[in-house]
Design an enzyme around this catalytic site. Structure first.
Site, short mmCIF file in Angstrom:
data_model
loop_
_atom_site.label_atom_id
_atom_site.label_comp_id
_atom_site.label_asym_id
_atom_site.label_seq_id
_atom_site.Cartn_x
_atom_site.Cartn_y
_atom_site.Cartn_z
N HIS A 100 4.93 16.31 16.80
CA HIS A 100 3.68 15.54 16.19
C HIS A 100 3.23 14.44 17.15
O HIS A 100 3.99 13.75 17.55
CB HIS A 100 3.87 15.05 14.59
CG HIS A 100 5.29 14.38 14.61
ND1 HIS A 100 6.62 14.91 14.74
CD2 HIS A 100 5.19 13.00 14.52
CE1 HIS A 100 7.29 13.99 14.64
NE2 HIS A 100 6.77 12.92 14.70
N HIS A 102 0.97 10.72 16.82
CA HIS A 102 0.49 9.86 16.24
C HIS A 102 -0.54 9.18 16.66
O HIS A 102 -0.84 8.94 17.71
CB HIS A 102 1.57 8.73 15.96
CG HIS A 102 2.98 8.90 15.67
ND1 HIS A 102 3.37 8.69 14.13
CD2 HIS A 102 4.09 9.46 15.91
CE1 HIS A 102 4.71 8.96 13.98
NE2 HIS A 102 5.05 9.67 15.08
P1 AMP Z 1 8.58 10.26 13.83
O1 AMP Z 1 9.40 9.40 13.79
O2 AMP Z 1 7.86 10.37 15.22
O3 AMP Z 1 9.39 11.62 13.82
O4 AMP Z 1 7.63 10.13 12.53
C1 AMP Z 1 7.38 10.91 11.57
C2 AMP Z 1 6.45 10.69 10.85
O5 AMP Z 1 6.06 11.46 9.90
C3 AMP Z 1 6.69 9.26 10.09
O6 AMP Z 1 5.86 8.36 10.24
C4 AMP Z 1 6.45 9.78 8.53
O7 AMP Z 1 6.00 8.74 7.83
C5 AMP Z 1 5.68 10.94 8.58
N1 AMP Z 1 6.08 11.90 7.61
C6 AMP Z 1 7.34 12.40 7.13
N2 AMP Z 1 7.00 13.23 6.44
C7 AMP Z 1 5.61 13.46 5.77
C8 AMP Z 1 5.00 13.93 4.91
N3 AMP Z 1 5.59 15.02 4.27
N4 AMP Z 1 3.62 13.95 4.83
C9 AMP Z 1 3.07 13.11 6.04
N5 AMP Z 1 3.86 12.36 6.66
C10 AMP Z 1 4.99 12.32 6.94
#
Ligand code: AMP
Ligand code: ZN
Length: 142
Positions: A100, A102
């Protein structure tokens, strides 16, 4: 698809998300725990854990969507800039094991840092080691 992956669940529609963009290859939705107003994620619809695991078409779709959506996110929240980034691998802070990107809107004076602030202590590398690194990475990229 991975049955217990939260982002695959969102892609399947099994759990809700605030979807802001969708095409055949990617889905984009608001981060549920935002670092800033408008913090948005872009994911490939196919499950890949790491950037390097993505085939070219998925990778191009994700990076293309990040590039196209960034200005829309920035404009929607009247931000002054954006951090566009990925945590790729647990050592780099990746918590959700589905690629993903950001899009984090940034505002003048918001007190946040640059990408450079993700590392607290920088290595002090002599020229010889920089030469070796240049050669090693060039070789690995061949
Ligand atoms: P990372 O540390 O790059 O893996 O970040 C994962 C991101 O996904 C974090 O910023 C979380 O707040 C976000 N996240 C996790 N679960 C969900 C969800 N169900 N819907 C939207 N965002 C999410
Ligand atoms: Zn997944």
């Amino acid at each position: 698809m991975s049955s217990d992956c939260p982002f695959c669940r969102i892609v399947r529609g099994d759990i809700p998300a605030r979807v802001v963009y969708e095409d055949d290859d990617v889905l984009s939705f608001l981060d549920a725990n935002p670092l800033a107003r408008g913090h948005t994620l872009v994911v490939p619809k196919t499950h890949h854990e790491r950037v390097a695991a993505m085939p070219d078409d998925d990778r191009d779709a994700v990076f293309g969507a990040l590039g196209r959506l960034g200005p829309s996110v920035q404009a929607a929240v009247d931000a002054d800039g954006l951090n566009v980034g990925m945590n790729d691998g647990s050592a780099a802070g990746q918590e959700v094991p589905h690629v993903h990107g950001h899009l984090v809107p940034r505002f003048e004076g918001d007190g946040g840092g640059a990408v450079h602030s993700i590392v607290r202590t920088r290595p002090d590398l002599p020229d010889e080691e920089m030469d070796e690194l240049e050669a090693d990475i060039r070789h690995a990229a061949e």
